[in-house]
Motif scaffolding. Structure first.
Motif, PDB file in Angstrom:
ATOM      1  N   UNK A   3      35.528  41.146  55.985  1.00  0.00           N
ATOM      2  CA  UNK A   3      36.962  40.958  55.763  1.00  0.00           C
ATOM      3  C   UNK A   3      37.274  39.501  55.407  1.00  0.00           C
ATOM      4  N   UNK A   4      36.624  38.570  56.096  1.00  0.00           N
ATOM      5  CA  UNK A   4      36.862  37.151  55.834  1.00  0.00           C
ATOM      6  C   UNK A   4      36.387  36.768  54.429  1.00  0.00           C
ATOM      7  N   UNK A   5      35.189  37.219  54.043  1.00  0.00           N
ATOM      8  CA  UNK A   5      34.633  36.899  52.730  1.00  0.00           C
ATOM      9  C   UNK A   5      35.491  37.479  51.617  1.00  0.00           C
ATOM     10  N   UNK A   6      36.010  38.686  51.843  1.00  0.00           N
ATOM     11  CA  UNK A   6      36.767  39.378  50.803  1.00  0.00           C
ATOM     12  C   UNK A   6      38.107  38.718  50.493  1.00  0.00           C
ATOM     13  N   UNK A   7      38.565  37.792  51.335  1.00  0.00           N
ATOM     14  CA  UNK A   7      39.821  37.091  51.044  1.00  0.00           C
ATOM     15  C   UNK A   7      39.621  35.963  50.032  1.00  0.00           C
ATOM     16  N   UNK A   8      38.379  35.606  49.749  1.00  0.00           N
ATOM     17  CA  UNK A   8      38.101  34.525  48.804  1.00  0.00           C
ATOM     18  C   UNK A   8      38.461  34.955  47.385  1.00  0.00           C
ATOM     19  N   UNK A   9      39.087  34.073  46.593  1.00  0.00           N
ATOM     20  CA  UNK A   9      39.401  34.420  45.203  1.00  0.00           C
ATOM     21  C   UNK A   9      38.150  34.620  44.357  1.00  0.00           C
ATOM     22  N   UNK A  10      37.014  34.128  44.844  1.00  0.00           N
ATOM     23  CA  UNK A  10      35.756  34.270  44.102  1.00  0.00           C
ATOM     24  C   UNK A  10      34.976  35.524  44.493  1.00  0.00           C
ATOM     25  N   UNK A  11      35.524  36.323  45.400  1.00  0.00           N
ATOM     26  CA  UNK A  11      34.800  37.492  45.884  1.00  0.00           C
ATOM     27  C   UNK A  11      34.675  38.542  44.788  1.00  0.00           C
ATOM     28  N   UNK A  31      33.203  47.103  47.529  1.00  0.00           N
ATOM     29  CA  UNK A  31      33.465  47.434  46.128  1.00  0.00           C
ATOM     30  C   UNK A  31      34.964  47.438  45.830  1.00  0.00           C
ATOM     31  N   UNK A  32      35.752  48.047  46.708  1.00  0.00           N
ATOM     32  CA  UNK A  32      37.204  48.090  46.476  1.00  0.00           C
ATOM     33  C   UNK A  32      37.806  46.692  46.527  1.00  0.00           C
ATOM     34  N   UNK A  33      37.343  45.895  47.461  1.00  0.00           N
ATOM     35  CA  UNK A  33      37.850  44.521  47.529  1.00  0.00           C
ATOM     36  C   UNK A  33      37.378  43.714  46.332  1.00  0.00           C
ATOM     37  N   UNK A  88      41.885  46.837  46.929  1.00  0.00           N
ATOM     38  CA  UNK A  88      42.355  46.929  48.307  1.00  0.00           C
ATOM     39  C   UNK A  88      42.191  45.599  49.005  1.00  0.00           C
ATOM     40  N   UNK A  89      42.999  45.398  50.029  1.00  0.00           N
ATOM     41  CA  UNK A  89      42.908  44.239  50.908  1.00  0.00           C
ATOM     42  C   UNK A  89      42.248  44.732  52.190  1.00  0.00           C
ATOM     43  N   UNK A  90      41.079  44.173  52.507  1.00  0.00           N
ATOM     44  CA  UNK A  90      40.322  44.686  53.640  1.00  0.00           C
ATOM     45  C   UNK A  90      40.819  44.224  54.994  1.00  0.00           C
TER      46      UNK A  90
END
Length: 205
Positions: free
Chosen positions: A106-114, A177-179, A184-186
């Motif tokens: 969840x933390x990683x997926x908030x990055x704009x580079x994810x 994948x969705x993030x 989606x926002x995880x």
């Protein structure tokens, strides 16, 4: 500027092995960044420009771009595992250790580079399960992530550790994948779903 002269490969007089090690390290860093950001189709010219080496040097270091892709995946797994998996001294609770992975996701997926899971993305982009890089990506994912899921599920006395491992793997891949595509926002979703799966499997501590 031609990629053949984009940047000097090393200072004059440096030992050949030091030159090659510097080139290899720069090329691997460039490959990790560009393959993840732009996909496996990124060209050799872009990789060489980013690394500041010539194409001749690239093909002296790696037999092919595919070989470089494999090496990049093998290099990045250490950092990815260190980020996702519990660090030394973390709780011994299997439940807490499993949930930690999804908290980190969840933390990683908030990055704009994810861009999602690098290993799954490689397999999906190549569309060939027999491609050497696909095999490497699948092996690394199995050894480092799914192996962790299975070990903790067994320690937590899950009613069916193999099935729980598969459920957690599907959750991880689907959520990442969705993030990764911005669907989606995880935040608050991946961990809550993992908690439900652990409850159903009887992993309580």
């Amino acid at each position: 500027m031609s990629t053949e002269t984009a940047a000097p490969d090393a200072k004059a007089g440096a030992p050949d092995n030091a030159v090659r090690e510097s080139q290899r390290e720069r090329l691997l860093r460039a490959a990790i960044e560009l393959f993840y950001r732009d996909g496996v189709a990124v060209g050799a010219n872009a990789l060489c420009r980013r690394a500041g080496i010539s194409k001749k040097s690239m093909y002296e270091l790696f037999d092919s771009k595919d070989a470089l892709l494999e090496a990049a995946l093998q290099r990045r797994i250490g950092d990815d595992a260190a980020f996702l998996l519990p660090p030394p001294g973390f709780s011994s609770s299997p439940r807490a250790r499993l949930l930690h992975v999804f908290e980190q996701l969840e933390a990683f997926a908030t990055s704009p580079d994810y861009r999602g899971c690098a290993y799954l993305a490689t397999q999906l982009e190549l569309k060939d399960p027999d491609h050497p890089a696909s095999i490497t990506a699948a092996r690394l994912k199995t050894e480092h992530l799914e192996g962790f899921f299975r070990a903790e599920a067994e320690r937590g006395n899950a009613t069916d550790s193999g099935f729980l491992t598969r459920q957690l793997a599907v959750l991880y891949d689907g959520a990442s994948s969705r993030a990764g595509v911005g669907a989606d926002d995880l935040r608050g979703l991946a961990v809550a779903t993992a908690r439900t799966l652990l409850d159903a499997a009887g992993v309580t501590d």
